[in-house]
Design an enzyme around this catalytic site. Structure first.
Site, PDB file in Angstrom:
ATOM      1  N   THR A   1      42.125  -8.123  55.718  1.00  0.00           N
ATOM      2  CA  THR A   1      42.210  -6.741  56.187  1.00  0.00           C
ATOM      3  C   THR A   1      43.053  -5.923  55.224  1.00  0.00           C
ATOM      4  O   THR A   1      43.917  -6.453  54.514  1.00  0.00           O
ATOM      5  CB  THR A   1      42.822  -6.677  57.596  1.00  0.00           C
ATOM      6  OG1 THR A   1      42.781  -5.320  58.059  1.00  0.00           O
ATOM      7  CG2 THR A   1      44.274  -7.139  57.598  1.00  0.00           C
TER       8      THR A   1
ATOM      9  N   LYS B   1      46.948  -4.203  57.614  1.00  0.00           N
ATOM     10  CA  LYS B   1      48.217  -4.799  58.017  1.00  0.00           C
ATOM     11  C   LYS B   1      49.191  -4.743  56.842  1.00  0.00           C
ATOM     12  O   LYS B   1      49.797  -3.711  56.605  1.00  0.00           O
ATOM     13  CB  LYS B   1      47.979  -6.200  58.570  1.00  0.00           C
ATOM     14  CG  LYS B   1      47.195  -6.157  59.894  1.00  0.00           C
ATOM     15  CD  LYS B   1      46.973  -7.505  60.499  1.00  0.00           C
ATOM     16  CE  LYS B   1      46.376  -7.399  61.904  1.00  0.00           C
ATOM     17  NZ  LYS B   1      45.065  -6.753  61.971  1.00  0.00           N
TER      18      LYS B   1
ATOM     19  N   THR C   1      26.856   1.715  58.759  1.00  0.00           N
ATOM     20  CA  THR C   1      28.180   2.290  59.010  1.00  0.00           C
ATOM     21  C   THR C   1      28.628   3.140  57.828  1.00  0.00           C
ATOM     22  O   THR C   1      28.522   2.708  56.671  1.00  0.00           O
ATOM     23  CB  THR C   1      29.217   1.177  59.256  1.00  0.00           C
ATOM     24  OG1 THR C   1      28.815   0.404  60.371  1.00  0.00           O
ATOM     25  CG2 THR C   1      30.592   1.763  59.533  1.00  0.00           C
ATOM     26  N   THR C   2      29.140   4.322  58.106  1.00  0.00           N
ATOM     27  CA  THR C   2      29.671   5.179  57.050  1.00  0.00           C
ATOM     28  C   THR C   2      30.785   4.462  56.294  1.00  0.00           C
ATOM     29  O   THR C   2      31.622   3.783  56.890  1.00  0.00           O
ATOM     30  CB  THR C   2      30.217   6.486  57.659  1.00  0.00           C
ATOM     31  OG1 THR C   2      29.135   7.187  58.267  1.00  0.00           O
ATOM     32  CG2 THR C   2      30.853   7.378  56.592  1.00  0.00           C
TER      33      THR C   2
END
Length: 425
Positions: free
Chosen positions: A244, A247, A276-277
């Site tokens: 990710t 975080k 998805t944009t």
């Protein structure tokens, strides 16, 4: 039909189980982290945040903010659509190159969140493998569980970090069947670490693919922030490393890294990516700046580990039920959802300390806890203040302390509290 009644009943059920969640209205202040402004009951109050996943404070780093501001000023606020329609912004190209390099992989693919990256990647990879069997750790994150479900593949759940149980499932499946082992490096509610080398050994022995979620480890561990797999020299033995940007890197987004062919297949087949944009250029530029900084700077990681270690020691010395943790996560057991919520309310209202309660379904019933995440900016004085506030709260609410001479919890396949009142030990 009264449709609203069903929604009311659903919410009432959450209230009845004492696990209804209230989101605090917070405003972080750049340059003053972990301080923030809390707005509630018609007033604004300065508080200290003790549960942020911005583990290293990179969300306020001057280089990260500058990169975001410069990209927004130069390229605008949005991406303009999906990558299939609007193309890929150059900062996103740079980010994916940086991520592939971080993990020593051929390619990377960025998604709008870590949840989406797990859901889309796991489901797509398993669908593309004929008759795939997914072997999933029982404590995997909800995003991984959702990816497993959406794949439509057969699944087997192995006991948490139990390599013997995993091997028995692999052996029963046979070498010839397609198999995908999905697990995490750092389990964020307990702070324990997976036996990555042993799982990689089994994957090689039984001809299985491996998929590891490093979201709570990227930026935090390894000489360049590549996570536990980098720290232990195992990245090359894992087929897919997921992480990710939201975080330790302090921005937003999720990603996977792997071979060029695998990444291209996910890019071409995953609905969660295709429709998805894309992330805006400003966010991707900020993420790249954060990753580049943490590749060359160890100072943030060293300071964070020092403060996490001190917090564990100080809280444990006060008799508070600090649960065993091998990592930067500092869980403190409460064991009751109502007491957990009351403790958090008291900490915020009386002591100006914000820690969100962790209740079911995030953790098993009976293991409700406070999840504390010290950062490099939580000074020794703030740690001492936290200890005093927790002790006052424990005493005021009658929450059990840890048993004298014993750990707060015994580790089995479930977490079982071993607690007595403070007066007893």
């Amino acid at each position: 039909m009264n449709y609203q009644r069903f929604f009311e009943e659903a919410v009432d059920q959450v209230h009845a189980e004492r696990r209804y969640r209230v989101f605090a209205d917070l405003e972080r202040v750049v340059g003053a982290f972990p301080k923030a402004i809390w707005r509630g009951n018609g007033e604004a109050k300065e508080i200290t945040v003790w549960c942020s996943n911005d583990y290293l404070g990179m969300g306020q780093h001057p280089d990260v903010i500058a990169a975001m501001q410069e990209a927004a000023a130069r390229m605008g606020s949005g991406a303009g659509g999906t990558r299939n329609i609007s193309g890929t912004s150059h900062p996103l190209v740079e980010l994916e190159d940086e991520l592939a390099d971080l993990h020593g992989k051929e390619a990377a693919l960025v998604f709008t969140s870590g949840f989406v990256s797990n859901e889309a990647a796991i489901s797509t990879i398993a669908r593309l493998l004929p008759n795939c069997l997914i072997l999933s750790d029982e404590l995997n994150h909800a995003s991984m569980i959702e990816g497993v479900r959406r794949s439509g593949a057969e699944k087997k759940i192995f006991r948490h970090n139990d390599v013997a149980h995993l091997e028995s499932l692999l052996q029963a499946a046979g070498r010839e069947r397609a198999k995908l082992i999905v697990f995490e490096s750092v389990y964020s509610m307990d702070g324990d670490i997976a036996p990555i080398a042993e799982i990689a050994d089994l994957a090689e022995k039984y001809n299985a693919m491996t998929y590891i979620d490093e979201v709570h480890a990227v930026g935090m561990y390894g000489g360049r922030g590549g996570g536990i797999t980098e720290r232990e020299g195992l990245a090359h033995r894992i087929d897919v490393i997921e992480g990710t940007l939201a975080k330790a890197f302090g921005t937003l987004g999720g990603y996977i890294t792997g071979t060029r062919t695998l990444i291209d297949a996910v890019r071409s087949y995953a609905p969660g990516f295709i429709f998805t944009t894309a992330l805006p250029p400003a966010i991707t530029a900020a993420a790249t700046a954060s990753i580049r900084h943490l590749k060359r700077s160890q100072a943030e990681r060293d300071a964070q580990q020092a403060q996490a270690k001190r917090a564990k020691e100080v809280l444990a010395a006060a008799g508070l039920p600090v649960m065993p943790s091998e990592t930067h996560i500092v869980p403190v057991l409460v064991g009751d959802p109502e007491l957990c919520k009351m403790a958090c309310d008291r900490l915020l209202g009386k002591h100006g300390i914000y820690i969100q309660p962790i209740n079911y379904p995030t953790v098993p019933r009976g293991t409700e806890r406070l999840r504390i995440t010290p950062t490099p900016f939580h000074t020794d004085a703030l740690v001492d203040t936290l200890r005093d506030a927790l002790v006052e709260t424990w005493d005021a609410l009658g929450i059990p302390y840890a048993a004298a001479g014993q750990p707060a919890v015994a580790k089995t396949d479930r977490i079982i509290p071993l607690l007595v009142p403070k007066s007893g030990g």
